[in-house]
Enzyme design. Structure first.
Site, PDB file in Angstrom:
ATOM      1  N   CYS A   7       0.849  -1.204   0.000  1.00 49.39           N
ATOM      2  CA  CYS A   7       0.000   0.000   0.000  1.00 49.39           C
ATOM      3  C   CYS A   7       0.880   1.249   0.000  1.00 49.39           C
ATOM      4  O   CYS A   7       0.565   2.238  -0.680  1.00 49.39           O
ATOM      5  CB  CYS A   7      -0.946   0.000   1.196  1.00 49.39           C
ATOM      6  SG  CYS A   7      -2.360  -1.113   1.004  1.00 49.39           S
ATOM      7  N   HIS A  98      -0.484  -8.617   1.091  1.00 47.53           N
ATOM      8  CA  HIS A  98      -1.268  -7.836   0.120  1.00 47.53           C
ATOM      9  C   HIS A  98      -1.156  -8.646  -1.164  1.00 47.53           C
ATOM     10  O   HIS A  98      -0.031  -8.862  -1.651  1.00 47.53           O
ATOM     11  CB  HIS A  98      -0.677  -6.421  -0.013  1.00 47.53           C
ATOM     12  CG  HIS A  98      -1.394  -5.504  -0.964  1.00 47.53           C
ATOM     13  ND1 HIS A  98      -1.642  -4.162  -0.671  1.00 47.53           N
ATOM     14  CD2 HIS A  98      -1.894  -5.712  -2.217  1.00 47.53           C
ATOM     15  CE1 HIS A  98      -2.257  -3.604  -1.709  1.00 47.53           C
ATOM     16  NE2 HIS A  98      -2.422  -4.522  -2.658  1.00 47.53           N
ATOM     17  N   HIS A 100      -0.440 -10.393  -4.411  1.00 43.33           N
ATOM     18  CA  HIS A 100       0.507 -10.026  -5.473  1.00 43.33           C
ATOM     19  C   HIS A 100       0.850 -11.259  -6.291  1.00 43.33           C
ATOM     20  O   HIS A 100       0.850 -12.381  -5.788  1.00 43.33           O
ATOM     21  CB  HIS A 100       1.782  -9.402  -4.895  1.00 43.33           C
ATOM     22  CG  HIS A 100       2.450 -10.228  -3.844  1.00 43.33           C
ATOM     23  ND1 HIS A 100       2.000 -10.263  -2.542  1.00 43.33           N
ATOM     24  CD2 HIS A 100       3.530 -11.045  -3.887  1.00 43.33           C
ATOM     25  CE1 HIS A 100       2.775 -11.073  -1.831  1.00 43.33           C
ATOM     26  NE2 HIS A 100       3.709 -11.573  -2.628  1.00 43.33           N
TER      27      HIS A 100
HETATM   28  P1  5GP Z   1       6.031 -13.162  -1.028  1.00 44.26           P
HETATM   29  O1  5GP Z   1       7.186 -13.595  -0.158  1.00 44.26           O
HETATM   30  O2  5GP Z   1       4.912 -12.573  -0.170  1.00 44.26           O
HETATM   31  O3  5GP Z   1       5.548 -14.170  -1.996  1.00 44.26           O
HETATM   32  O4  5GP Z   1       6.588 -11.970  -1.931  1.00 44.26           O
HETATM   33  C1  5GP Z   1       6.873 -10.705  -1.422  1.00 44.26           C
HETATM   34  C2  5GP Z   1       7.911 -10.087  -2.308  1.00 44.26           C
HETATM   35  O5  5GP Z   1       7.964  -8.701  -2.039  1.00 44.26           O
HETATM   36  C3  5GP Z   1       9.341 -10.625  -2.085  1.00 44.26           C
HETATM   37  O6  5GP Z   1       9.816 -11.214  -3.289  1.00 44.26           O
HETATM   38  C4  5GP Z   1      10.134  -9.381  -1.674  1.00 44.26           C
HETATM   39  O7  5GP Z   1      11.432  -9.365  -2.251  1.00 44.26           O
HETATM   40  C5  5GP Z   1       9.274  -8.245  -2.189  1.00 44.26           C
HETATM   41  N1  5GP Z   1       9.375  -7.010  -1.416  1.00 44.26           N
HETATM   42  C6  5GP Z   1       9.254  -6.892  -0.065  1.00 44.26           C
HETATM   43  N2  5GP Z   1       9.380  -5.599   0.297  1.00 44.26           N
HETATM   44  C7  5GP Z   1       9.574  -4.892  -0.850  1.00 44.26           C
HETATM   45  C8  5GP Z   1       9.768  -3.495  -1.125  1.00 44.26           C
HETATM   46  O8  5GP Z   1       9.781  -2.634  -0.242  1.00 44.26           O
HETATM   47  N3  5GP Z   1       9.932  -3.152  -2.430  1.00 44.26           N
HETATM   48  C9  5GP Z   1       9.914  -4.068  -3.444  1.00 44.26           C
HETATM   49  N4  5GP Z   1      10.098  -3.616  -4.679  1.00 44.26           N
HETATM   50  N5  5GP Z   1       9.723  -5.385  -3.215  1.00 44.26           N
HETATM   51  C10 5GP Z   1       9.561  -5.788  -1.935  1.00 44.26           C
HETATM   52 ZN    ZN Z   2      -1.770  -3.317   1.174  1.00 46.47          ZN
END
Ligand code: 5GP
Ligand code: ZN
Length: 114
Positions: A7, A98, A100
């Site tokens: 967000c 969130h 994605h």
């Molecule tokens: P998940 O682990 O939930 O499947 O994916 C979350 C993704 O968000 C991870 O690949 C992580 O590198 C990315 N991520 C987390 N914080 C940030 C941020 O502040 N900026 C960006 N560009 N990516 C982020």
């Molecule tokens: Zn959010």
């Protein structure tokens, strides 16, 4: 939503490398890329995960995948193939609550995933 990193990216409170944006969707580069191209396609409306998909309209949901397809075309990811992943919950390694979609490209991907 307060304290949600995505967000904050959507609201431009945190900087990111945005590659696509419209009224419903934002796509930006992952901070910790796992492939030469690693993007995150995110609905601007906060929902925690795909388990709350009923809280997105059909238009909002379709917009995410249209944006992914347009971006994949733009970056030529479709030439060799690419992968879309959404981790849901702890066992799958979801670390940002969130919804994605990871969009990964420009390398060979194994199957099944780890
Ligand atoms: P998940 O682990 O939930 O499947 O994916 C979350 C993704 O968000 C991870 O690949 C992580 O590198 C990315 N991520 C987390 N914080 C940030 C941020 O502040 N900026 C960006 N560009 N990516 C982020
Ligand atoms: Zn959010």
């Amino acid at each position: 939503m307060k304290d949600c990193v995505f967000c904050k990216i959507i609201n431009k409170e945190i900087a990111s490398e945005i590659v696509y944006e419209d009224n419903y969707t934002i796509i930006f580069k992952d901070l910790n890329p796992k492939a030469p191209v690693h993007l995150l396609a995110v609905p601007k409306k906060h929902i925690d995960s795909v388990m709350d998909i009923k809280n997105l309209s059909a238009e909002e949901f379709l917009a995410i995948f249209k944006a992914i397809a347009d971006t994949a075309k733009e970056l030529n990811l479709d030439a060799d193939g690419f992968r879309i992943v959404t981790n849901t919950g702890l066992a799958a390694g979801q670390s940002v609550n969130h919804l994605h979609f990871h969009v990964l490209g420009k390398r060979i991907f194994s199957w099944p995933p780890g």
